[in-house]
Design an enzyme around this catalytic site. Structure first.
Site, PDB file in Angstrom:
ATOM      1  N   GLU A  35      11.132  10.711  25.331  1.00  0.00           N
ATOM      2  CA  GLU A  35      10.470  10.823  27.000  1.00  0.00           C
ATOM      3  C   GLU A  35      11.787  10.976  27.778  1.00  0.00           C
ATOM      4  OE1 GLU A  35       7.491  10.467  27.959  1.00  0.00           O
ATOM      5  OE2 GLU A  35       8.330  10.801  30.241  1.00  0.00           O
ATOM      6  N   GLY A  36      12.853  10.792  27.676  1.00  0.00           N
ATOM      7  CA  GLY A  36      14.357  11.326  28.346  1.00  0.00           C
ATOM      8  C   GLY A  36      14.010  13.156  28.437  1.00  0.00           C
ATOM      9  N   HIS A  37      14.136  13.468  26.908  1.00  0.00           N
ATOM     10  CA  HIS A  37      14.129  14.839  26.964  1.00  0.00           C
ATOM     11  C   HIS A  37      12.811  15.547  27.853  1.00  0.00           C
ATOM     12  CE1 HIS A  37      16.076  13.984  23.152  1.00  0.00           C
ATOM     13  NE2 HIS A  37      16.970  14.745  23.742  1.00  0.00           N
ATOM     14  N   GLY A 145      20.729  15.346  30.775  1.00  0.00           N
ATOM     15  CA  GLY A 145      20.687  13.741  31.347  1.00  0.00           C
ATOM     16  C   GLY A 145      22.061  13.082  31.781  1.00  0.00           C
ATOM     17  N   GLU A 146      21.845  12.351  33.000  1.00  0.00           N
ATOM     18  CA  GLU A 146      22.788  11.634  33.566  1.00  0.00           C
ATOM     19  C   GLU A 146      23.096  10.440  32.504  1.00  0.00           C
ATOM     20  OE1 GLU A 146      20.844  10.660  37.122  1.00  0.00           O
ATOM     21  OE2 GLU A 146      21.630  12.109  38.110  1.00  0.00           O
ATOM     22  N   ASP A 148      24.063  10.967  29.569  1.00  0.00           N
ATOM     23  CA  ASP A 148      25.513  11.192  28.947  1.00  0.00           C
ATOM     24  C   ASP A 148      26.575  11.814  30.264  1.00  0.00           C
ATOM     25  OD1 ASP A 148      24.591  10.802  26.231  1.00  0.00           O
ATOM     26  OD2 ASP A 148      23.429  12.589  26.445  1.00  0.00           O
TER      27      ASP A 148
END
Ligand code: PAF
Length: 172
Positions: A35-37, A145-146, A148
């Site tokens: 879901e993050g991607h 992504g924040e 990383d």
């Protein structure tokens, strides 16, 4: 959705889009999408005409003891998820580097600290692959992504230092 495996074919396609004045958005990944991607893809989608997602498990960013071979892979599932997010081009290169590849990109100052202290060479691997991907895709905007956060900061510094003319944005 087009699936492209050949780096040169991708580059030619992207050059054509740039000539046509299309705004290219890019989300680089190593696959096994979650879901993050997908939220990064939605963020990029809202700001571009043509959305490119890459899936490449980059050997250069794995250190000794970090197992490249057991990194999870699910190309069919990933392709279905990308299609559902209306990705225009899925870039799935079996190999990204020339056999005699000999260029490395290193953002020295920022990578000595934090995670860089324990993962020696990791960020050089990340910046080298992202520079290669940026050269091929030529995105106007790239979303990371924040989560990383150090990676995001290192890539923003690389883009600034090398005048890459790419908007690198972080998303939750
Ligand atoms: O964050 C990742 O998944 C990777 O480090 C990246 C940016 C795709 C480079 O291989």
């Amino acid at each position: 959705m087009d699936t492209v495996v050949d780096p040169d074919a991708l580059h030619q396609g992207m050059c054509k889009l740039r000539v046509e004045g299309k705004r290219i958005g890019f989300v680089p990944t190593m696959g096994f999408l979650h879901e993050g991607h997908l939220s990064l893809m939605r963020h990029a989608r809202s700001q571009c005409d043509h959305l490119v997602v890459s899936i490449y498990v980059n050997p250069l960013q794995f250190g000794p003891g970090e197992d490249l071979d057991t990194y999870p892979r699910d190309h069919d599932g990933d392709a279905r998820k990308c299609a559902a997010e209306t990705v225009d081009t899925l870039f799935l290169p079996p190999q990204l580097y020339h056999p005699d590849h000999s260029t490395s990109v290193s953002v020295a100052e920022l990578t000595r600290r934090l995670c860089g202290e324990s993962r020696v060479g990791h960020f050089d691997g990340v910046t080298t692959v992202v520079a290669r991907l940026f050269g091929l895709v030529q995105p106007n905007i790239a979303v990371f992504g924040e989560k990383d956060y150090q990676q995001l900061a290192v890539i923003q510094r690389m883009v600034r230092d090398l005048s890459m003319n790419i908007e690198v944005v972080g998303a939750p």
